[in-house]
Design a protein around this motif. Structure first.
Motif, mmCIF file in Angstrom:
data_model
loop_
_atom_site.group_PDB
_atom_site.id
_atom_site.type_symbol
_atom_site.label_atom_id
_atom_site.label_comp_id
_atom_site.label_asym_id
_atom_site.label_seq_id
_atom_site.Cartn_x
_atom_site.Cartn_y
_atom_site.Cartn_z
ATOM 1 N N THR A 49 0.850 -1.193 0.000
ATOM 2 C CA THR A 49 0.000 0.000 0.000
ATOM 3 C C THR A 49 0.881 1.238 0.000
ATOM 4 O OG1 THR A 49 -1.763 -1.120 1.231
ATOM 5 C CG2 THR A 49 -1.791 1.283 1.239
ATOM 6 N N CYS A 50 0.512 2.230 -0.809
ATOM 7 C CA CYS A 50 1.270 3.481 -0.879
ATOM 8 C C CYS A 50 0.323 4.659 -0.670
ATOM 9 C CB CYS A 50 1.970 3.620 -2.229
ATOM 10 S SG CYS A 50 3.199 2.336 -2.556
ATOM 11 N N LEU A 51 0.672 5.519 0.276
ATOM 12 C CA LEU A 51 -0.123 6.701 0.583
ATOM 13 C C LEU A 51 0.729 7.948 0.388
ATOM 14 C CD1 LEU A 51 -1.752 5.523 3.963
ATOM 15 C CD2 LEU A 51 -2.770 5.412 1.683
ATOM 16 N N VAL A 52 0.086 9.050 0.056
ATOM 17 C CA VAL A 52 0.778 10.334 -0.002
ATOM 18 C C VAL A 52 -0.055 11.346 0.776
ATOM 19 C CG1 VAL A 52 -0.262 10.814 -2.273
ATOM 20 C CG2 VAL A 52 1.718 12.151 -1.491
ATOM 21 N N ALA A 53 0.547 11.927 1.792
ATOM 22 C CA ALA A 53 -0.144 12.911 2.624
ATOM 23 C C ALA A 53 -0.246 14.221 1.844
ATOM 24 C CB ALA A 53 0.620 13.117 3.932
ATOM 25 N N TYR A 54 -1.490 14.716 1.735
ATOM 26 C CA TYR A 54 -1.740 15.900 0.916
ATOM 27 C C TYR A 54 -2.804 16.742 1.589
ATOM 28 C CZ TYR A 54 -2.574 18.591 -3.399
ATOM 29 O OH TYR A 54 -2.690 19.593 -4.339
ATOM 30 N N GLU A 55 -2.444 17.959 1.969
ATOM 31 C CA GLU A 55 -3.351 18.775 2.772
ATOM 32 C C GLU A 55 -4.632 19.151 2.037
ATOM 33 O OE1 GLU A 55 -1.689 23.260 2.286
ATOM 34 O OE2 GLU A 55 -0.372 21.867 3.332
ATOM 35 N N GLU A 56 -4.601 19.128 0.721
ATOM 36 C CA GLU A 56 -5.803 19.452 -0.042
ATOM 37 C C GLU A 56 -6.807 18.294 -0.066
ATOM 38 O OE1 GLU A 56 -6.477 22.455 -1.383
ATOM 39 O OE2 GLU A 56 -4.625 23.130 -0.429
ATOM 40 N N SER A 57 -6.362 17.102 0.370
ATOM 41 C CA SER A 57 -7.231 15.929 0.283
ATOM 42 C C SER A 57 -8.503 16.077 1.097
ATOM 43 C CB SER A 57 -6.467 14.680 0.745
ATOM 44 O OG SER A 57 -5.456 14.350 -0.183
ATOM 45 N N ALA A 58 -8.390 16.692 2.272
ATOM 46 C CA ALA A 58 -9.561 16.838 3.139
ATOM 47 C C ALA A 58 -10.649 17.682 2.481
ATOM 48 C CB ALA A 58 -9.156 17.459 4.473
ATOM 49 N N LYS A 59 -10.226 18.572 1.587
ATOM 50 C CA LYS A 59 -11.184 19.472 0.944
ATOM 51 C C LYS A 59 -11.975 18.777 -0.165
ATOM 52 C CE LYS A 59 -8.103 23.424 1.750
ATOM 53 N NZ LYS A 59 -7.320 24.505 1.108
ATOM 54 N N VAL A 60 -11.454 17.622 -0.607
ATOM 55 C CA VAL A 60 -12.136 16.943 -1.718
ATOM 56 C C VAL A 60 -12.641 15.562 -1.295
ATOM 57 C CG1 VAL A 60 -10.937 18.181 -3.540
ATOM 58 C CG2 VAL A 60 -9.885 16.149 -2.565
ATOM 59 N N GLY A 61 -12.910 15.410 -0.010
ATOM 60 C CA GLY A 61 -13.534 14.186 0.475
ATOM 61 C C GLY A 61 -12.633 12.984 0.599
ATOM 62 N N GLU A 62 -11.311 13.218 0.744
ATOM 63 C CA GLU A 62 -10.385 12.092 0.853
ATOM 64 C C GLU A 62 -9.851 11.933 2.270
ATOM 65 O OE1 GLU A 62 -7.643 13.344 -2.100
ATOM 66 O OE2 GLU A 62 -8.770 12.492 -3.758
ATOM 67 N N ASP A 63 -10.623 12.436 3.250
ATOM 68 C CA ASP A 63 -10.140 12.389 4.620
ATOM 69 C C ASP A 63 -10.189 10.980 5.206
ATOM 70 O OD1 ASP A 63 -12.901 12.726 4.339
ATOM 71 O OD2 ASP A 63 -13.140 13.309 6.427
ATOM 72 N N GLN A 64 -10.849 10.047 4.551
ATOM 73 C CA GLN A 64 -10.904 8.670 5.044
ATOM 74 C C GLN A 64 -9.915 7.745 4.321
ATOM 75 O OE1 GLN A 64 -12.741 7.520 7.719
ATOM 76 N NE2 GLN A 64 -13.041 9.714 8.002
ATOM 77 N N ASN A 65 -9.169 8.272 3.389
ATOM 78 C CA ASN A 65 -8.254 7.422 2.630
ATOM 79 C C ASN A 65 -7.139 6.834 3.492
ATOM 80 O OD1 ASN A 65 -9.644 7.670 0.284
ATOM 81 N ND2 ASN A 65 -8.224 9.088 -0.708
ATOM 82 N N PHE A 66 -6.740 7.557 4.520
ATOM 83 C CA PHE A 66 -5.697 7.042 5.412
ATOM 84 C C PHE A 66 -6.162 5.746 6.068
ATOM 85 C CE2 PHE A 66 -3.536 7.117 9.656
ATOM 86 C CZ PHE A 66 -2.262 6.864 9.192
ATOM 87 N N VAL A 67 -7.395 5.757 6.593
ATOM 88 C CA VAL A 67 -7.957 4.561 7.230
ATOM 89 C C VAL A 67 -8.163 3.456 6.201
ATOM 90 C CG1 VAL A 67 -9.915 3.629 8.501
ATOM 91 C CG2 VAL A 67 -9.052 5.903 9.055
ATOM 92 N N LYS A 68 -8.634 3.830 5.018
ATOM 93 C CA LYS A 68 -8.832 2.827 3.958
ATOM 94 C C LYS A 68 -7.517 2.136 3.613
ATOM 95 C CE LYS A 68 -12.705 5.246 1.728
ATOM 96 N NZ LYS A 68 -13.112 6.009 0.512
ATOM 97 N N GLY A 69 -6.448 2.936 3.567
ATOM 98 C CA GLY A 69 -5.136 2.369 3.261
ATOM 99 C C GLY A 69 -4.674 1.387 4.315
ATOM 100 N N LEU A 70 -4.910 1.719 5.577
ATOM 101 C CA LEU A 70 -4.502 0.823 6.666
ATOM 102 C C LEU A 70 -5.301 -0.472 6.645
ATOM 103 C CD1 LEU A 70 -3.983 3.235 9.713
ATOM 104 C CD2 LEU A 70 -2.364 2.532 7.943
#
Length: 253
Positions: free
Chosen positions: A168-189
């Motif tokens: 699994t590869c994640l990239v932390a991006y502060e703009e993600s929360a603004k476009v509904g990607e705030d749950q991607n971290f949990v999804k990745g885990l």
């Protein structure tokens, strides 16, 4: 008790006399002032930890004998590699020291588009060597059974190539929360199982450029936000590692 990492596997460590020389010898005798009968934790190259007792101290070596194994689980159930865009000053020192304490398996520094700091090619090897020593000292202090590997500086292109080695590869991006990607971290885990390999990318102080983010996403990275607040480049990896520890080590106990 003090902890020391050995360079050998020592498959017969329970029966053989163990010799400590070099830097570990100096630390035991000159810094810690250890004497015969003092006990320490030793960790073999294959991550077996055990308690050993000093039986003799010679001019250039300390001799020890096995007392008992230490079978406590000290490592995260998943292997987490932190990729950090080169930050200013000594922030990378902090990321590696604290990241090691929090369980990271490896660190990859990379040169991002917004990295102000640049590494001289002639001095890069020395920088990595110093950072590796920071990781080892932090691993000893936090009673790890593994010293995280600090890899050589890479480019974003090289980092993307390395990502093929991970589950699994994640990239932390502060703009993600603004476009509904705030749950991607949990999804990745949730995609990871025990023993899985996770790569998380964090930009330098100026963040990641749109071109870099696009390249990461094109190559399978999942962009994610780390909570509702904007974190500094040296804080974000520590937040992520703490959340990973909670998810895998505490949540389901």
């Amino acid at each position: 008790m003090q902890r020391y990492f050995l360079k050998d596997d020592l498959t017969d460590y329970q029966k053989q006399t163990i010799s400590i020389t070099g830097e570990n010898f100096h630390h035991m005798v000159k810094v810690m002032r250890m004497k015969v009968d003092h006990r320490v934790f030793l960790v073999t190259k294959n991550q077996q930890a055990f308690i050993a007792e000093i039986s003799a101290i010679n001019e250039k070596e300390v001799l020890l004998n096995w007392v008992e194994d230490d079978n406590r689980e000290q490592e995260l159930p998943v292997n987490v590699t932190i990729a950090s865009g080169l930050p200013k000053g000594d922030k990378l020192d902090l990321i590696i020291q604290k990241g090691t304490e929090l369980g990271a398996s490896a660190f990859i520094p990379f040169s991002g588009a917004f990295s102000i700091t640049k590494w001289d090619a002639k001095k890069a090897a020395k920088k990595v060597e110093r950072l590796q020593k920071i990781a080892q000292e932090a691993a000893e202090q936090s009673h790890r059974t593994k010293v995280p590997m600090v890899q050589s500086l890479v480019s974003v292109k090289q980092l993307i190539e390395l990502s093929e080695e991970y589950d699994t590869c994640l990239v932390a991006y502060e703009e993600s929360a603004k476009v509904g990607e705030d749950q991607n971290f949990v999804k990745g885990l949730k995609k990871l199982s025990a023993g899985g390999k996770l790569l998380i990318v964090f930009g330098p102080e100026g963040g990641l450029s749109k071109e870099e983010i696009d390249a990461f996403i094109k190559n399978g990275f999942l962009p994610c936000a780390l909570g509702p607040r904007i974190l500094r480049t040296e804080t974000a990896p520590l937040y992520a590692l703490s959340a990973i520890s909670y998810h895998f080590e505490l949540l389901h106990k």
